[in-house]
Each structure stands twice: as structure tokens, then as C-alpha cells.
Design a protein around this motif. Structure first.
Motif, PDB file in Angstrom:
ATOM      1  N   UNK A 245       0.840  -1.209   0.000  1.00  0.00           N
ATOM      2  CA  UNK A 245       0.000   0.000   0.000  1.00  0.00           C
ATOM      3  C   UNK A 245       0.867   1.247   0.000  1.00  0.00           C
ATOM      4  N   UNK A 246       1.900   1.241   0.842  1.00  0.00           N
ATOM      5  CA  UNK A 246       2.743   2.423   0.991  1.00  0.00           C
ATOM      6  C   UNK A 246       3.432   2.766  -0.326  1.00  0.00           C
ATOM      7  N   UNK A 247       3.945   1.738  -1.012  1.00  0.00           N
ATOM      8  CA  UNK A 247       4.613   1.979  -2.288  1.00  0.00           C
ATOM      9  C   UNK A 247       3.632   2.470  -3.352  1.00  0.00           C
ATOM     10  N   UNK A 248       2.480   1.835  -3.436  1.00  0.00           N
ATOM     11  CA  UNK A 248       1.483   2.225  -4.439  1.00  0.00           C
ATOM     12  C   UNK A 248       0.970   3.636  -4.176  1.00  0.00           C
ATOM     13  N   UNK A 249       0.887   4.024  -2.905  1.00  0.00           N
ATOM     14  CA  UNK A 249       0.388   5.362  -2.571  1.00  0.00           C
ATOM     15  C   UNK A 249       1.292   6.458  -3.125  1.00  0.00           C
ATOM     16  N   UNK A 379      13.474   0.542  -0.668  1.00  0.00           N
ATOM     17  CA  UNK A 379      13.616   0.190  -2.079  1.00  0.00           C
ATOM     18  C   UNK A 379      12.274   0.313  -2.800  1.00  0.00           C
ATOM     19  N   UNK A 380      11.233  -0.187  -2.154  1.00  0.00           N
ATOM     20  CA  UNK A 380       9.895  -0.095  -2.740  1.00  0.00           C
ATOM     21  C   UNK A 380       9.477   1.361  -2.915  1.00  0.00           C
ATOM     22  N   UNK A 381       9.806   2.197  -1.932  1.00  0.00           N
ATOM     23  CA  UNK A 381       9.480   3.619  -2.022  1.00  0.00           C
ATOM     24  C   UNK A 381      10.281   4.280  -3.147  1.00  0.00           C
ATOM     25  N   UNK A 382      11.568   3.933  -3.252  1.00  0.00           N
ATOM     26  CA  UNK A 382      12.404   4.497  -4.318  1.00  0.00           C
ATOM     27  C   UNK A 382      11.872   4.120  -5.692  1.00  0.00           C
ATOM     28  N   UNK A 383      11.504   2.844  -5.852  1.00  0.00           N
ATOM     29  CA  UNK A 383      10.935   2.401  -7.124  1.00  0.00           C
ATOM     30  C   UNK A 383       9.619   3.113  -7.399  1.00  0.00           C
ATOM     31  N   UNK A 430      -3.213  -1.173   5.781  1.00  0.00           N
ATOM     32  CA  UNK A 430      -2.293  -0.804   6.858  1.00  0.00           C
ATOM     33  C   UNK A 430      -2.793  -1.441   8.148  1.00  0.00           C
ATOM     34  N   UNK A 431      -1.965  -2.261   8.811  1.00  0.00           N
ATOM     35  CA  UNK A 431      -2.435  -2.941  10.024  1.00  0.00           C
ATOM     36  C   UNK A 431      -2.511  -1.998  11.214  1.00  0.00           C
ATOM     37  N   UNK A 432      -3.190  -2.456  12.247  1.00  0.00           N
ATOM     38  CA  UNK A 432      -3.227  -1.704  13.493  1.00  0.00           C
ATOM     39  C   UNK A 432      -1.864  -1.752  14.162  1.00  0.00           C
ATOM     40  N   UNK A 433      -1.558  -0.732  14.953  1.00  0.00           N
ATOM     41  CA  UNK A 433      -0.300  -0.695  15.688  1.00  0.00           C
ATOM     42  C   UNK A 433      -0.250  -1.826  16.714  1.00  0.00           C
ATOM     43  N   UNK A 434       0.968  -2.357  16.903  1.00  0.00           N
ATOM     44  CA  UNK A 434       1.146  -3.389  17.916  1.00  0.00           C
ATOM     45  C   UNK A 434       1.211  -2.773  19.296  1.00  0.00           C
TER      46      UNK A 434
END
Length: 442
Positions: A245-249, A379-383, A430-434
Motif C-alpha cells: 500500500x505504501x509503495x502504491x500510494x 527500495x519499494x518507495x524508491x521504485x 495498513x495494520x493496526x499498531x502493535x
């Protein structure tokens, strides 16, 4: 993780090696905007590239960032003189210093291709150093917090906030000094100054022993085993879905940075010093964001906070649409004032959600592959940013925006804002915080 007595492995304490290595490392990482501001003007004015080619060159220079998982695997599994973080930070500083010094000393005989190669080498060094720095932060985030009243609620984000602030201070100074230097000194002089700074970082880093950092003890594993552990971690739905999700966003947003740079400098004739001040305002906002998050926002669920930031990005893109349409000018606001107040802020707003997301991922990381997971994330964010840049070039070409004709830029900005809102509809990835007790089970 953070104690006020400055014990080993905490952020506190004036002579703490963690502060020395990470503080300097992230500060230099933020200060990288200093030479890159000169690169923009050097390519535009010195080599006469057009907006689309400028954006392609700058985005392509980020290709080494995509290799971060490999650097993370190497850092996690291959020890150099019994150390597996500090040597890689030093190597990254060395490669960056080499590339910038060569560009500074031999600029006149270099083609666009040759300069691009050295920019790639610089980003390779930056990637290696960032992977090692991020791994240290992730490892320290997994350590049990000290037994204080507020430790459980504050430990997971305090070191992240510390390095965020260090990076932001570097960004503020880099843009401030860069804005003043760009009109008074040649780009080559700025490249030389940054190369010397990286040389200083290299010598300071190699003087620090990794054993003094208080990192958790871990045994050296082979790359194959480390890669297997990374694959196991990425099969966890809460990690795989959230990183996807973070990368696609980011990837789904067509970047218009090259076009906006030309619009401001060529069409509006905004002075380079104004752009520098605008970036200073943006970096100062980043610094303030790190402080505000650490003090007031860590208790807000990551999903809610990240979605709110994504929505705010779309709002400011619509504000850019109004700016290009002349709305603020008609209200009496000078173009330069808008650029100073809002343009730099929108640039850094993209990165606001990195801080809460990094805290969340640090909680989810299985022990032993923190460097690999954080490297895979970046890396995913850079791509994603590279895809975003190419998507922006395609959009600009499709609606026929050129270096002299910006009549269709408002349409591009509206499309950009609409694309920014799309990821919010599947933010459930995005999961809930632990909770602290859940973290101990990992």
C-alpha cells in the motif's frame, strides 16, 4: 530505548556514539539537497535539458535506491572486522565523496551520460549508508525499553524522531546555504564542498567502533539464510500488505516536479534564492513535524494518521492548481510568496507519512532481518518514486505541456490530486499498531 541518563544504546547523552554515528549520518543525508539543488540548475542552464528530460534524468539517478534489499542482505549477513553496520556507512560516504569530487574537478569534459553515471554512483553510496543507518534504528527499536513510567508509549518512536530531526536540520541548512550559494558560486564549487563534507563523515565514521553502539547481539548468517528470513517476513500479511500500500500510494501519483521547476523559473521568473528559501521552509516544517509527532501524535493509530496525510497532499495539489490559475495572484499574493510558503511544504509533505510508517514497520519486523525489511521498504518507495516520475513525464507529454507552454498545467494538477486520493480507499491494508505486550512476542 531512550533514557535520560544517556546509557549505552540510548539516544540521550552528549557523548553517545549512537548520536555521533546516526546524528551525523542522517544530517548528511538531509544535507544532500545542497548539491542536488545545484544539479537542477546545472542541467537546466548548463546543459539546456528540457523539463521532461530533467525529470527522467533525476528519477533515473535514483535507480540504485531500488537495490536496497540487496544492500540490506549483505549488511545483515556479511561482517567486516566483526562489524556489519558502521563499515557500510563508511563505504557509502566514500562512494559519495568520490563521485561528487570527480564531478567537481572534471566538469567541463563530461557529457550528460558521464555525469549521470557519477550521480548513480553517488546515490549508490547514499543507498548503502542509508540501509546501514536504518538498520541500526530498527535494531534499537526492537530492544526492550527502560523501566520508566512513559517508556512503553514513547520508546518505539523516539529514535526515529531523533534521526528524523537530524535529517530535517541537515535539509534546512542544505537548502538555506544552497539557496545563497547558487547565485554566487558555480555548481562545481557546491559539488566540491559537499564532497569534502562527505570525506569528513568518512573519517569520523571509521573512528567509531560498532561495539560502542550497544546494538543487540546477533550471529552472522549467510546471505541465502538471510534471504530466506526476508521472504518469510514478507509473507506475513501485515508486512506485505502495508508495504505494498505504501509503495502504491506514491507510485500512483504522477510527479510534476520538473514541470513545476520550469514553470517557476522560466515562466514566472522566480529567483533561485526564492526557491532555496522555499525549500528551507519545507525542511523546517519537516523538522517541526518530527517534534510534533514525537510529542503529540505517536498515540494516534498509524492508519488514521497516514490517511490524513495522504488527504492533505491532495488538498495542497488543488492549491497548486489555484496558484497556476492565478487565483492567489488575483487576491494580491505575489507568486514568490506562494512559492516560499506552500511549494516547499508540498514537497516535504510527501515524506510526512514515512515517519509513522517507519515506526509501525519497526514494530512488525522479525528480529534478525531488520536491515533487510527496512531496506526493502525504502527500495519499494524508491521504485515508487521512479514510477511516479515516469508517469508524470507521460502525463505531461499526453496533455502536451512544454518548457514554454504551461496552459494545460492546471489539468495535470487536478489529475495528480485525484490520483493522490485513490489509495485512501484501500487504507485498510495498513495494520493496526502493535501494543507493547504484542511486540515482546515477536
Amino acid at each position: 530505548m531512550v533514557s535520560s541518563d544517556g546509557s549505552r544504546g540510548s539516544v540521550g547523552g552528549g557523548g553517545n556514539p549512537i548520536k555521533k554515528v546516526l546524528g551525523l549520518g542522517y544530517w548528511v543525508q538531509g544535507f544532500r539537497c545542497f548539491p542536488w539543488l545545484a544539479v537542477n540548475f546545472f542541467l537546466k542552464d548548463g546543459l539546456n535539458v528540457d523539463p521532461s528530460k530533467l525529470q527522467i534524468l533525476l528519477n533515473s539517478a535514483n535507480l540504485p535506491m531500488v537495490g536496497k534489499p540487496l544492500y540490506g542482505l549483505v549488511s545483515d549477513s556479511i561482517y567486516i572486522s566483526g562489524q556489519h553496520r558502521v563499515p557500510y556507512i563508511a563505504l557509502g560516504a566514500f562512494l559519495q565523496a568520490l563521485s561528487w569530487l570527480v564531478i567537481a574537478i572534471y566538469p567541463s569534459s563530461m557529457s550528460i551520460f558521464t555525469i549521470s553515471v557519477y550521480l548513480l554512483l553517488s546515490n549508490l553510496g547514499a543507498s548503502i549508508a542509508e540501509v546501514a543507518n536504518d538498520a541500526i534504528v530498527a535494531e534499537m527499536g526492537k530492544q526492550p525499553p527502560p523501566a520508566t513510567k512513559n517508556s512503553q508509549s514513547s520508546s518505539s518512536g523516539s529514535l526515529q524522531s531523533f534521526v528524523w530531526i537530524a535529517s530535517s536540520i541537515g535539509g534546512v541548512l542544505g537548502n538555506l546555504v544552497g539557496g545563497m550559494f547558487i547565485g554566487r558560486f558555480s555548481p562545481q564549487s557546491m559539488f566540491l564542498a559537499f564532497g569534502l563534507l562527505l570525506s569528513l563523515q568518512f573519517f569520523i565514521t571509521i573512528s567509531v567502533s560498532e561495539s560502542s553502539l550497544g546494538l543487540p547481539k546477533s550471529t552472522s548468517a549467510g546471505i541465502r539464510k538471510q534471504f530466506s528470513q526476508l521472504l518469510v517476513a514478507l509473507r506475513k500479511p501485515e508486512i506485505a500488505y502495508s508495504i505494498s500500500w505504501f509503495a502504491v500510494s506514491y507510485a500512483i501519483i504522477p510527479a510534476l516536479t520538473g514541470t513545476m521547476f520550469f514553470y517557476q523559473t522560466e515562466y514566472l521568473k522566480i529567483d533561485s534564492s526564492v526557491l532555496g528559501i522555499s525549500k528551507v521552509v519545507g525542511q523546517a516544517t519537516m523538522l517541526l513535524w518530527g517534534i510534533i509527532y514525537n510529542q503529540y501524535l505517536k498515540s494516534i493509530p498509524s492508519r488514521k494518521l497516514i490517511s490524513a496525510i495522504q488527504s492533505m497532499m491532495a488538498v495542497f495539489m488543488i492549491s497548486d492548481f489555484l496558484f497556476v490559475r492565478g487565483f492567489y495572484r488575483q487576491m494580491g499574493m505575489p507568486d514568490s510568496l506562494y512559492v516560499v510558503m506552500f511549494s516547499g511544504f508540498l514537497e516535504v509533505l510527501y515524506f510526512f507519512k514515512v515517519l509513522p510508517f517507519s515506526v509501525l514497520i519497526a514494530q512488525l519486523c522479525p528480529h534478525g532481518c531488520e536491515g533487510s525489511i527496512m531496506a526493502f521498504l525504502m527500495s519499494a518507495v524508491a521504485l515508487a518514486f521512479i514510477v511516479s516520475g515516469y508517469l508524470g513525464v507521460a502525463l505531461v507529454s499526453w496533455i502536451n505541456i512544454t518548457g514554454t507552454d504551461f496552459s494545460r498545467l492546471p489539468i495535470a494538477l487536478l489529475i495528480q490530486a485525484a490520483c493522490t486520493l485513490l489509495p485512501i480507499f484501500w487504507s485498510s491494508c495498513i495494520p493496526d499498531d502493535l501494543k507493547p505486550k504484542d511486540r515482546k512476542k515477536d
